[in-house]
Scaffold this motif. Structure first.
Motif, PDB file in Angstrom:
ATOM      1  N   SER A 147      56.220  33.823 -16.442  1.00 21.41           N
ATOM      2  CA  SER A 147      55.711  33.112 -15.273  1.00 21.41           C
ATOM      3  C   SER A 147      54.948  31.869 -15.692  1.00 21.41           C
ATOM      4  O   SER A 147      55.017  30.847 -15.023  1.00 21.41           O
ATOM      5  CB  SER A 147      54.839  34.021 -14.421  1.00 21.41           C
ATOM      6  N   SER A 148      54.240  31.900 -16.825  1.00 21.33           N
ATOM      7  CA  SER A 148      53.473  30.705 -17.178  1.00 21.33           C
ATOM      8  C   SER A 148      54.390  29.601 -17.672  1.00 21.33           C
ATOM      9  O   SER A 148      54.133  28.429 -17.440  1.00 21.33           O
ATOM     10  CB  SER A 148      52.421  31.029 -18.222  1.00 21.33           C
ATOM     11  N   GLN A 149      55.493  29.961 -18.377  1.00 17.76           N
ATOM     12  CA  GLN A 149      56.326  28.918 -18.953  1.00 17.76           C
ATOM     13  C   GLN A 149      57.319  28.349 -17.961  1.00 17.76           C
ATOM     14  O   GLN A 149      57.965  27.359 -18.243  1.00 17.76           O
ATOM     15  CB  GLN A 149      57.126  29.481 -20.134  1.00 17.76           C
ATOM     16  N   ASN A 150      57.500  28.997 -16.809  1.00 16.12           N
ATOM     17  CA  ASN A 150      58.535  28.514 -15.911  1.00 16.12           C
ATOM     18  C   ASN A 150      58.011  27.972 -14.603  1.00 16.12           C
ATOM     19  O   ASN A 150      58.768  27.476 -13.803  1.00 16.12           O
ATOM     20  CB  ASN A 150      59.528  29.640 -15.613  1.00 16.12           C
ATOM     21  N   ALA A 151      56.725  28.061 -14.364  1.00 14.14           N
ATOM     22  CA  ALA A 151      56.205  27.612 -13.074  1.00 14.14           C
ATOM     23  C   ALA A 151      55.651  26.227 -13.260  1.00 14.14           C
ATOM     24  O   ALA A 151      54.500  26.055 -13.647  1.00 14.14           O
ATOM     25  CB  ALA A 151      55.120  28.559 -12.598  1.00 14.14           C
ATOM     26  N   TYR A 152      56.491  25.223 -12.998  1.00 13.70           N
ATOM     27  CA  TYR A 152      56.020  23.858 -13.168  1.00 13.70           C
ATOM     28  C   TYR A 152      55.852  23.220 -11.811  1.00 13.70           C
ATOM     29  O   TYR A 152      56.729  23.254 -10.990  1.00 13.70           O
ATOM     30  CB  TYR A 152      57.036  23.069 -14.012  1.00 13.70           C
ATOM     31  N   ASN A 153      54.681  22.647 -11.578  1.00  7.67           N
ATOM     32  CA  ASN A 153      54.444  21.869 -10.372  1.00  7.67           C
ATOM     33  C   ASN A 153      54.564  22.692  -9.100  1.00  7.67           C
ATOM     34  O   ASN A 153      55.028  22.202  -8.078  1.00  7.67           O
ATOM     35  CB  ASN A 153      55.471  20.734 -10.284  1.00  7.67           C
ATOM     36  N   GLU A 154      54.183  23.971  -9.169  1.00  9.41           N
ATOM     37  CA  GLU A 154      54.181  24.727  -7.930  1.00  9.41           C
ATOM     38  C   GLU A 154      52.887  25.516  -7.833  1.00  9.41           C
ATOM     39  O   GLU A 154      52.114  25.583  -8.776  1.00  9.41           O
ATOM     40  CB  GLU A 154      55.390  25.655  -7.864  1.00  9.41           C
ATOM     41  N   ASP A 155      52.696  26.125  -6.702  1.00  7.47           N
ATOM     42  CA  ASP A 155      51.462  26.857  -6.466  1.00  7.47           C
ATOM     43  C   ASP A 155      51.488  28.163  -7.240  1.00  7.47           C
ATOM     44  O   ASP A 155      52.329  29.013  -6.998  1.00  7.47           O
ATOM     45  CB  ASP A 155      51.357  27.118  -4.960  1.00  7.47           C
ATOM     46  N   THR A 156      50.612  28.322  -8.179  1.00  3.47           N
ATOM     47  CA  THR A 156      50.684  29.503  -9.026  1.00  3.47           C
ATOM     48  C   THR A 156      49.765  30.618  -8.570  1.00  3.47           C
ATOM     49  O   THR A 156      49.618  31.606  -9.266  1.00  3.47           O
ATOM     50  CB  THR A 156      50.295  29.134 -10.458  1.00  3.47           C
ATOM     51  N   SER A 157      49.149  30.475  -7.405  1.00  4.68           N
ATOM     52  CA  SER A 157      48.141  31.482  -7.048  1.00  4.68           C
ATOM     53  C   SER A 157      48.771  32.851  -6.853  1.00  4.68           C
ATOM     54  O   SER A 157      48.174  33.864  -7.173  1.00  4.68           O
ATOM     55  CB  SER A 157      47.385  31.059  -5.794  1.00  4.68           C
ATOM     56  N   ALA A 158      50.015  32.895  -6.365  1.00  2.05           N
ATOM     57  CA  ALA A 158      50.649  34.197  -6.172  1.00  2.05           C
ATOM     58  C   ALA A 158      50.926  34.867  -7.503  1.00  2.05           C
ATOM     59  O   ALA A 158      50.856  36.084  -7.632  1.00  2.05           O
ATOM     60  CB  ALA A 158      51.944  34.025  -5.385  1.00  2.05           C
ATOM     61  N   LEU A 159      51.221  34.070  -8.530  1.00  2.68           N
ATOM     62  CA  LEU A 159      51.536  34.658  -9.826  1.00  2.68           C
ATOM     63  C   LEU A 159      50.286  35.157 -10.525  1.00  2.68           C
ATOM     64  O   LEU A 159      50.310  36.149 -11.226  1.00  2.68           O
ATOM     65  CB  LEU A 159      52.195  33.609 -10.727  1.00  2.68           C
ATOM     66  N   VAL A 160      49.184  34.441 -10.317  1.00  2.52           N
ATOM     67  CA  VAL A 160      47.979  34.735 -11.087  1.00  2.52           C
ATOM     68  C   VAL A 160      47.168  35.856 -10.451  1.00  2.52           C
ATOM     69  O   VAL A 160      46.322  36.471 -11.078  1.00  2.52           O
ATOM     70  CB  VAL A 160      47.138  33.438 -11.187  1.00  2.52           C
ATOM     71  N   GLU A 161      47.524  36.173  -9.205  1.00  2.00           N
ATOM     72  CA  GLU A 161      46.721  37.101  -8.428  1.00  2.00           C
ATOM     73  C   GLU A 161      46.538  38.454  -9.085  1.00  2.00           C
ATOM     74  O   GLU A 161      45.484  39.043  -9.033  1.00  2.00           O
ATOM     75  CB  GLU A 161      47.457  37.318  -7.109  1.00  2.00           C
ATOM     76  N   ARG A 162      47.633  38.952  -9.695  1.00  2.00           N
ATOM     77  CA  ARG A 162      47.559  40.316 -10.178  1.00  2.00           C
ATOM     78  C   ARG A 162      47.187  40.387 -11.655  1.00  2.00           C
ATOM     79  O   ARG A 162      47.339  41.407 -12.282  1.00  2.00           O
ATOM     80  CB  ARG A 162      48.908  40.997  -9.962  1.00  2.00           C
ATOM     81  N   LEU A 163      46.693  39.272 -12.202  1.00  2.00           N
ATOM     82  CA  LEU A 163      46.391  39.262 -13.631  1.00  2.00           C
ATOM     83  C   LEU A 163      44.916  39.448 -13.864  1.00  2.00           C
ATOM     84  O   LEU A 163      44.085  38.991 -13.109  1.00  2.00           O
ATOM     85  CB  LEU A 163      46.808  37.924 -14.248  1.00  2.00           C
ATOM     86  N   ASP A 164      44.614  40.070 -14.989  1.00  2.00           N
ATOM     87  CA  ASP A 164      43.234  40.246 -15.407  1.00  2.00           C
ATOM     88  C   ASP A 164      42.752  38.930 -16.046  1.00  2.00           C
ATOM     89  O   ASP A 164      43.560  38.041 -16.305  1.00  2.00           O
ATOM     90  CB  ASP A 164      43.286  41.434 -16.371  1.00  2.00           C
TER      91      ASP A 164
END
Lengths: 211, 182
Positions: A147-164
């Protein structure tokens, strides 16, 4: 360029904490359920539920980690700490089965840090706790990397939500590598832009003053 | 390290140009740059070639690997093998970007070359991520990856190093601790 005048102290993962690390300071505020092994004379005012003058032996309280670590002693005269439920047997099997589905932010935003600190308290389940923390990290690594290497220029809040928090810092490192490369490819890396301070401050020009 | 710093290092590579001016041999600290005669090819570093091109003083000859057939062959090989194939230049990504941005008129089929190099880059990055994942999931202590270029390493450096650090520290937890004697 990545010139920072402020280099943040990284958290000391593992059994040591870094004194100056903001992450570790916030981590040590996590509360742990504890049971007192001896009575604390004349501290009854701290325990709002009972009106006694001192805190009797065997009363259950919630203490922040920094206090529990300071009071804990091997001969167990003062305090005994119980494991928070996230590190107990039931949850350990959940993490063992599939670590990627768990919402680690909800389980305490410092899962890895707190898990490592719990090892100070000499519980008999220490090896299993250490093992499950490691296995969870390894299991979730792939997803964090993708998710970190492929999310360019988009809203990452949904991806980061479940991370410690530890995974979030890794995510940020991956994003910065990706963004740096993409900026360079577009030719924007040597683009000079006016500093926001100058634009917002709206410096008066000498010509305006004289007119 | 920034991508811009990697590009700076890439500008030291040698490329051939055909100048349209004449100049005697110049002696620089890094080495000598041969006499320039109009119409005769001479080898110079990329930074000089780009500067001369921008001032319309030369014509850049693309390096021999910058050719659609060669790049297609490399792309097919990259897709077939699981390991990294040796590529003709350790700075292929940077040279492609620099030469195609400034000297696209001297390079035949510039757009195709751009697409091919991008494909090769994507395949190699995917392989890098796969090997990083297997590295971590099997908790290896040592991995060897041949034929990686600096740009690829630079993009994943901070992420991979940090995660390996964390993993090392979590693994240290497994070992029995020393008793604290206060």
């Amino acid at each position: 360029m990545d010139t920072q005048s402020y280099m943040p102290v990284p958290p000391g993962i593992g059994m040591e904490e870094n004194y100056f690390s903001l992450d570790d300071i916030l981590l040590s505020h996590e509360r742990l359920p504890c049971k007192t092994e001896c009575s604390f004379p004349r501290l009854g005012f701290l325990e709002k539920s009972s009106d006694t003058r001192d805190i009797p032996e065997g009363s259950k309280m919630e203490m922040p980690l920094w206090l529990a670590k300071g009071l804990y002693e091997k001969k167990r005269r003062v305090l005994s700490v119980e494991l928070p439920k996230v590190y107990r047997g039931g949850w350990r099997t959940v993490f063992g089965a599939d670590p990627t589905v768990v919402d680690l932010h909800k389980m305490g935003p410092y899962y890895y840090g707190l898990g490592s600190q719990m090892l100070h308290f000499d519980s008999p389940e220490n090896p299993e706790i250490a093992q499950i923390v490691l296995q969870t990290f390894i299991g979730r690594f792939r997803r964090t990397m993708d998710s970190s290497q492929n999310a360019y220029n988009e809203d990452t809040s949904a991806l980061v939500e479940r991370l410690d928090c530890l995974e979030r810092s890794l995510f940020k490192a991956g994003q910065s590598g990706l963004n740096g490369f993409q900026q360079w490819e577009k030719g924007r890396s040597s683009h000079l832009t006016a500093s926001s301070l100058v634009i917002n401050y709206r410096k008066r020009k000498i010509t305006d003053l004289q007119a | 390290m920034d991508a811009a710093e990697v590009e700076f290092l890439a500008e030291k590579e040698i490329v051939e140009i055909i100048p349209n001016f004449s100049l005697d041999k110049i002696y620089l600290i890094g080495g000598d740059l041969g006499p320039f005669n109009p119409g005769l090819p001479v080898e110079v570093p990329v930074w000089l070639a780009l500067n001369l091109k921008q001032r319309h003083k030369c014509r850049i000859i693309p390096p021999e690997w910058m050719d659609t057939e060669k790049l297609e062959e490399i792309r097919e090989q990259e897709r077939k093998l699981d390991t990294f194939t040796p590529i003709p230049s350790p700075y292929y990504m940077e040279l492609t970007k620099l030469l195609l941005n400034h000297a696209a008129d001297n390079i035949p089929k510039a757009d195709d070359i751009r697409t091919l190099v991008k494909d090769i880059w994507d395949t190699r990055m995917a392989k890098l991520r796969l090997s990083a994942d297997s590295f971590i999931s099997q908790q290896e202590a040592h991995a060897q990856l041949d034929n990686l270029t600096l740009m690829e390493i630079n993009t994943t450096r901070s992420f991979l190093l940090n995660s390996l650090n964390y993993m090392y520290k979590l693994r240290k937890n497994l070992q029995p601790t020393r008793t604290h004697d206060y």
